[in-house]
Write an enzyme that holds these catalytic residues in place. Structure first.
Site, short mmCIF file in Angstrom:
data_model
loop_
_atom_site.label_atom_id
_atom_site.label_comp_id
_atom_site.label_asym_id
_atom_site.label_seq_id
_atom_site.Cartn_x
_atom_site.Cartn_y
_atom_site.Cartn_z
N ALA A 1 -60.36 44.47 95.66
CA ALA A 1 -59.82 44.10 96.97
C ALA A 1 -58.94 42.86 96.87
O ALA A 1 -57.87 42.78 97.49
CB ALA A 1 -60.96 43.84 97.94
N GLY B 1 -66.88 45.37 91.60
CA GLY B 1 -65.92 46.47 91.50
C GLY B 1 -65.10 46.58 92.76
O GLY B 1 -63.89 46.84 92.72
N ASP B 2 -65.75 46.40 93.90
CA ASP B 2 -65.06 46.41 95.19
C ASP B 2 -64.33 45.11 95.44
O ASP B 2 -63.15 45.10 95.83
CB ASP B 2 -66.07 46.65 96.31
N LEU B 3 -65.01 43.99 95.26
CA LEU B 3 -64.48 42.70 95.68
C LEU B 3 -63.29 42.25 94.83
O LEU B 3 -62.30 41.74 95.36
CB LEU B 3 -65.58 41.63 95.64
#
Length: 393
Positions: free
Chosen positions: A179, A174-176
């Site tokens: 990003a 979800g973050d990577l």
């Protein structure tokens, strides 16, 4: 020189999504100034550590996604620090933050204010639910993390064993993934500015990114009217495309193409299966039986033997742990594990390299992560000197 060595990025982000985005930019040569709140990014003290941490040490989490950056410490609620920040904005190319929507506006440092100081500025945000400027929703302002995004975006519902609970993907995708998309958006905005001279706002949301990543499940819902759910390591429309138990671990086999299926059946001594189940539809219809037949061959052999037998004819690989990855010469030949200095330790540590490969300006890890405020005098001193020079002129 890196491909982005002409860019200065002011990085107001913390934890994972924002720092990973700016890490990619730093690896490609951008001058990334990490502007940390008093006390610094709160993942600085996260383990693991090489030794017992001292006051200035940071752990592997911070090291991995903040390498190659410079650090200053500013309190945006302080008038002097706010002015120092605005002086940096005037010469910056990109500002990126991952606060909740409305946070920067509380300091009167939102996009509209910063654009007055630098009309060509590219302002980028990473939020759980996006920014009202690009599409207002009732969720904005709510806190969000990778786990929340994976749950809302459908990732957890289609991940895990068929008879098991919804399961989070191990890495913080979800973050990577968010990003990475944000980095693409920033570079697209830079290209647009080169053509027009115009800056703009770039916004990526964790929830949006996970909906994009569940791509297959979205169109399945539309085409079939049924919500897809978990089915372990198998694929809904392809077989074999699955993990199989070996005598000493697991391997994955992706022999769904007819050429690969025929080769697989030959190698396991079952050419009759290729004759009896020659097309995708027949293999899918009889997948449970065929899985048992393949498994009866794999469970009697080691993962290494299976791979040696099939490699070159059938897509196959062992399921590796990180110890296996560290021992894989391919990973080192591709510079995907790189050493960096670890403050306070008597040895270097290793972190993941950059997967973007370029022939003329290859991205690379450009040094360790910074200590908190390590470059305060260097960066703000330059601003003071420039201001004094301008006054003399």
């Amino acid at each position: 020189m890196g491909a982005l060595s002409n860019l200065r990025v002011l990085d107001l982000t913390q934890v994972l999504a924002g720092p990973y985005c700016t890490m990619l930019l730093a690896d490609m040569g951008a001058d990334v100034v990490k502007i940390e709140r008093p006390g610094g990014d709160f993942i600085r003290p996260n383990p693991p550590f090489v030794d017992d941490p001292d006051e200035e040490a940071y752990g592997g989490y911070f090291q991995s996604v903040n390498r190659g950056k410079r650090s200053i410490e500013l309190d945006l609620g302080d008038d002097d620090d706010r002015e120092a920040f605005l002086s940096l904005v005037e010469k910056a190319d990109v500002v990126i933050e991952n606060y909740r929507a409305g946070t920067m506006e509380k300091f009167d440092l939102g996009y509209e204010t910063l654009r007055e100081h630098n009309p060509q500025l590219i302002y980028s945000s990473i939020r759980g639910f996006g920014d009202p400027r690009t599409g207002e929703t009732h969720r904005q302002g709510q806190p969000s993390y990778d786990l929340i995004a994976q749950a809302l975006g459908g990732v957890m519902e289609i991940t895990g064993q068929e008879d098991g609970p919804p399961t989070k993907v191990g890495p913080g995708i979800g973050d990577l993934f968010t990003a990475t998309l944000n980095c693409i958006g920033i570079l697209a905005a830079v290209n647009h500015r080169e053509q027009t001279g115009e800056g703009q706002y770039v916004d990526t949301a964790l929830y949006d990114s996970m909906v994009s990543m569940t791509e297959r499940a979205i169109y399945q819902q539309s085409y079939t009217g049924e919500p897809p759910t978990r089915q372990g390591n198998s694929h809904p429309t392809l077989f074999p495309f699955d993990a199989f138990e070996a005598a000493d671990g697991h391997v994955v086999i992706a022999g769904f193409g007819t050429n690969h299926w025929t080769a697989l059946c030959e190698e396991i001594g079952r050419p009759d299966l290729a004759e009896e189940y020659p097309d995708r539809e027949s293999r899918l219809e009889n997948r449970e039986y065929l899985r048992e037949e393949i498994s009866s061959w794999t469970t009697e052999r080691t993962a290494e033997t299976i791979c040696e037998t099939l490699e070159g004819r059938v897509p196959v690989a062992p399921v590796q742990n990180t110890e296996d990855i560290f021992a894989d010469s391919h990973v080192h030949d591709r510079d995907m594990i790189v050493p960096v200095e670890q403050p306070g330790a008597g040895r270097e540590v290793e972190i993941a390299g950059n997967p973007i490969k370029m022939t003329e300006t290859p991205p690379r890890v450009r040094g360790r992560a910074p200590l908190l405020g390590e470059h305060q005098e260097e960066i703000l001193g330059d601003e003071t000197a420039d201001a004094e020079t301008a006054a003399d002129d």
